[in-house]
Design a protein around this motif. Structure first.
Motif, PDB file in Angstrom:
ATOM      1  N   ARG A   1     -14.718  -3.744 -49.372  1.00  0.00           N
ATOM      2  CA  ARG A   1     -13.384  -4.170 -49.809  1.00  0.00           C
ATOM      3  C   ARG A   1     -12.285  -3.468 -49.002  1.00  0.00           C
ATOM      4  NH1 ARG A   1     -10.279  -3.728 -55.426  1.00  0.00           N
ATOM      5  NH2 ARG A   1      -8.742  -5.314 -54.975  1.00  0.00           N
ATOM      6  N   ALA A   2     -12.506  -2.205 -48.683  1.00  0.00           N
ATOM      7  CA  ALA A   2     -11.519  -1.466 -47.885  1.00  0.00           C
ATOM      8  C   ALA A   2     -11.312  -2.124 -46.534  1.00  0.00           C
ATOM      9  CB  ALA A   2     -11.963  -0.016 -47.704  1.00  0.00           C
ATOM     10  N   ILE A   3     -12.380  -2.648 -45.968  1.00  0.00           N
ATOM     11  CA  ILE A   3     -12.283  -3.285 -44.652  1.00  0.00           C
ATOM     12  C   ILE A   3     -11.809  -4.731 -44.768  1.00  0.00           C
ATOM     13  CG2 ILE A   3     -13.546  -3.935 -42.577  1.00  0.00           C
ATOM     14  CD1 ILE A   3     -15.431  -1.553 -43.164  1.00  0.00           C
ATOM     15  N   GLU A   4     -12.449  -5.494 -45.626  1.00  0.00           N
ATOM     16  CA  GLU A   4     -12.142  -6.927 -45.726  1.00  0.00           C
ATOM     17  C   GLU A   4     -10.744  -7.203 -46.274  1.00  0.00           C
ATOM     18  OE1 GLU A   4     -15.280  -8.397 -48.199  1.00  0.00           O
ATOM     19  OE2 GLU A   4     -16.770  -8.239 -46.623  1.00  0.00           O
ATOM     20  N   GLU A   5     -10.387  -6.558 -47.378  1.00  0.00           N
ATOM     21  CA  GLU A   5      -9.123  -6.878 -48.040  1.00  0.00           C
ATOM     22  C   GLU A   5      -7.953  -6.008 -47.595  1.00  0.00           C
ATOM     23  OE1 GLU A   5      -9.397  -7.345 -52.271  1.00  0.00           O
ATOM     24  OE2 GLU A   5     -11.414  -8.176 -52.107  1.00  0.00           O
ATOM     25  N   TYR A   6      -8.248  -4.792 -47.142  1.00  0.00           N
ATOM     26  CA  TYR A   6      -7.168  -3.889 -46.756  1.00  0.00           C
ATOM     27  C   TYR A   6      -7.079  -3.676 -45.248  1.00  0.00           C
ATOM     28  CZ  TYR A   6      -6.394  -2.786 -51.635  1.00  0.00           C
ATOM     29  OH  TYR A   6      -6.105  -2.867 -52.967  1.00  0.00           O
ATOM     30  N   GLY A   7      -8.048  -4.175 -44.482  1.00  0.00           N
ATOM     31  CA  GLY A   7      -8.008  -4.041 -43.021  1.00  0.00           C
ATOM     32  C   GLY A   7      -8.016  -2.609 -42.559  1.00  0.00           C
ATOM     33  N   ARG A   8      -8.915  -1.813 -43.100  1.00  0.00           N
ATOM     34  CA  ARG A   8      -8.952  -0.383 -42.784  1.00  0.00           C
ATOM     35  C   ARG A   8     -10.046  -0.030 -41.791  1.00  0.00           C
ATOM     36  NH1 ARG A   8      -5.136   2.464 -46.081  1.00  0.00           N
ATOM     37  NH2 ARG A   8      -3.991   0.764 -47.021  1.00  0.00           N
ATOM     38  N   TYR A   9      -9.802   1.044 -41.049  1.00  0.00           N
ATOM     39  CA  TYR A   9     -10.755   1.619 -40.116  1.00  0.00           C
ATOM     40  C   TYR A   9     -11.190   2.975 -40.658  1.00  0.00           C
ATOM     41  CZ  TYR A   9      -8.912  -1.803 -36.798  1.00  0.00           C
ATOM     42  OH  TYR A   9      -8.545  -2.960 -36.176  1.00  0.00           O
ATOM     43  N   ASN A  10     -12.286   3.522 -40.136  1.00  0.00           N
ATOM     44  CA  ASN A  10     -12.746   4.822 -40.620  1.00  0.00           C
ATOM     45  C   ASN A  10     -11.902   5.959 -40.050  1.00  0.00           C
ATOM     46  OD1 ASN A  10     -14.105   4.067 -38.116  1.00  0.00           O
ATOM     47  ND2 ASN A  10     -15.201   6.008 -38.313  1.00  0.00           N
ATOM     48  N   CYS A  11     -11.719   6.982 -40.858  1.00  0.00           N
ATOM     49  CA  CYS A  11     -10.973   8.178 -40.467  1.00  0.00           C
ATOM     50  C   CYS A  11     -11.807   8.981 -39.472  1.00  0.00           C
ATOM     51  CB  CYS A  11     -10.689   9.022 -41.710  1.00  0.00           C
ATOM     52  SG  CYS A  11      -9.959  10.626 -41.360  1.00  0.00           S
ATOM     53  N   GLN A  12     -11.203   9.418 -38.391  1.00  0.00           N
ATOM     54  CA  GLN A  12     -11.916  10.198 -37.390  1.00  0.00           C
ATOM     55  C   GLN A  12     -12.078  11.653 -37.807  1.00  0.00           C
ATOM     56  OE1 GLN A  12     -13.397   8.898 -34.457  1.00  0.00           O
ATOM     57  NE2 GLN A  12     -12.999   7.114 -35.743  1.00  0.00           N
ATOM     58  N   GLU A  13     -11.405  12.047 -38.861  1.00  0.00           N
ATOM     59  CA  GLU A  13     -11.505  13.417 -39.360  1.00  0.00           C
ATOM     60  C   GLU A  13     -12.695  13.579 -40.319  1.00  0.00           C
ATOM     61  OE1 GLU A  13      -9.991  17.395 -39.835  1.00  0.00           O
ATOM     62  OE2 GLU A  13      -9.145  15.827 -38.579  1.00  0.00           O
ATOM     63  N   CYS A  14     -12.853  12.639 -41.262  1.00  0.00           N
ATOM     64  CA  CYS A  14     -13.872  12.820 -42.304  1.00  0.00           C
ATOM     65  C   CYS A  14     -14.980  11.770 -42.284  1.00  0.00           C
ATOM     66  CB  CYS A  14     -13.218  12.845 -43.681  1.00  0.00           C
ATOM     67  SG  CYS A  14     -12.542  11.257 -44.216  1.00  0.00           S
ATOM     68  N   SER A  15     -14.867  10.731 -41.480  1.00  0.00           N
ATOM     69  CA  SER A  15     -15.908   9.692 -41.491  1.00  0.00           C
ATOM     70  C   SER A  15     -16.203   9.146 -40.094  1.00  0.00           C
ATOM     71  CB  SER A  15     -15.511   8.566 -42.441  1.00  0.00           C
ATOM     72  OG  SER A  15     -14.258   8.032 -42.098  1.00  0.00           O
ATOM     73  N   LYS A  16     -16.200  10.027 -39.127  1.00  0.00           N
ATOM     74  CA  LYS A  16     -16.464   9.627 -37.742  1.00  0.00           C
ATOM     75  C   LYS A  16     -17.836   8.974 -37.597  1.00  0.00           C
ATOM     76  CE  LYS A  16     -16.101  11.295 -33.015  1.00  0.00           C
ATOM     77  NZ  LYS A  16     -15.274  10.195 -32.582  1.00  0.00           N
TER      78      LYS A  16
END
Length: 134
Positions: free
Chosen positions: A103-118
């Motif tokens: 949902r974070a990707i599909e509905e909010y168009g988000r990418y992963n954080c390079q600090e905590c989810s590389k």
């Protein structure tokens, strides 16, 4: 005697009212701190909102993974750690949401954080070799 007592009471109330009014006024240091806070540059990951990702593949084992997002109108990344330093910068600027990764990707168009989810970069990598589940 009553006249003096009444005048003293009236003056006391007047002085208290002035004191309360003066206490409610913003100080110059508060204005300076606000100016510095607004002039501070945004974090590099939240400076410009990118277009939603066109390509992503979420492995089955990650489909129920929950992530954090900051809804501030600028941020375009999701976080796997609730105490990520970049996510903490959202405090006071937006609201926090905890939702599933797809949902974070599909509905909010988000990418992963390079600090905590590389380690989740593979989700957006077109050239990654993936196993076909059977």
């Amino acid at each position: 005697m009553k006249s003096n007592l009444r005048k003293t009471f009236t003056y006391s109330v007047f002085i208290l009212a002035l004191g309360a009014l003066a206490a409610c006024q913003p100080t110059e240091t508060g204005k300076q701190e606000e100016a510095v806070a607004t002039a501070a540059p945004a974090a590099p990951n939240t400076a410009v909102k990118r277009a939603a990702p066109e390509f992503f593949v979420i492995p089955e084992d990650m489909a129920r993974k929950r992530v954090w997002i900051c809804e501030d109108g600028v941020s375009d990344i999701f976080h796997v750690k609730h105490d990520c330093p970049i996510l903490v910068q959202c405090k006071g600027k937006g609201s926090f949401r905890n939702l599933v990764l797809p949902r974070a990707i599909e509905e909010y168009g988000r990418y992963n954080c390079q600090e905590c989810s590389k380690e989740l970069d593979i989700i957006f990598d077109r050239d990654a070799v993936r196993e076909i589940g059977g």
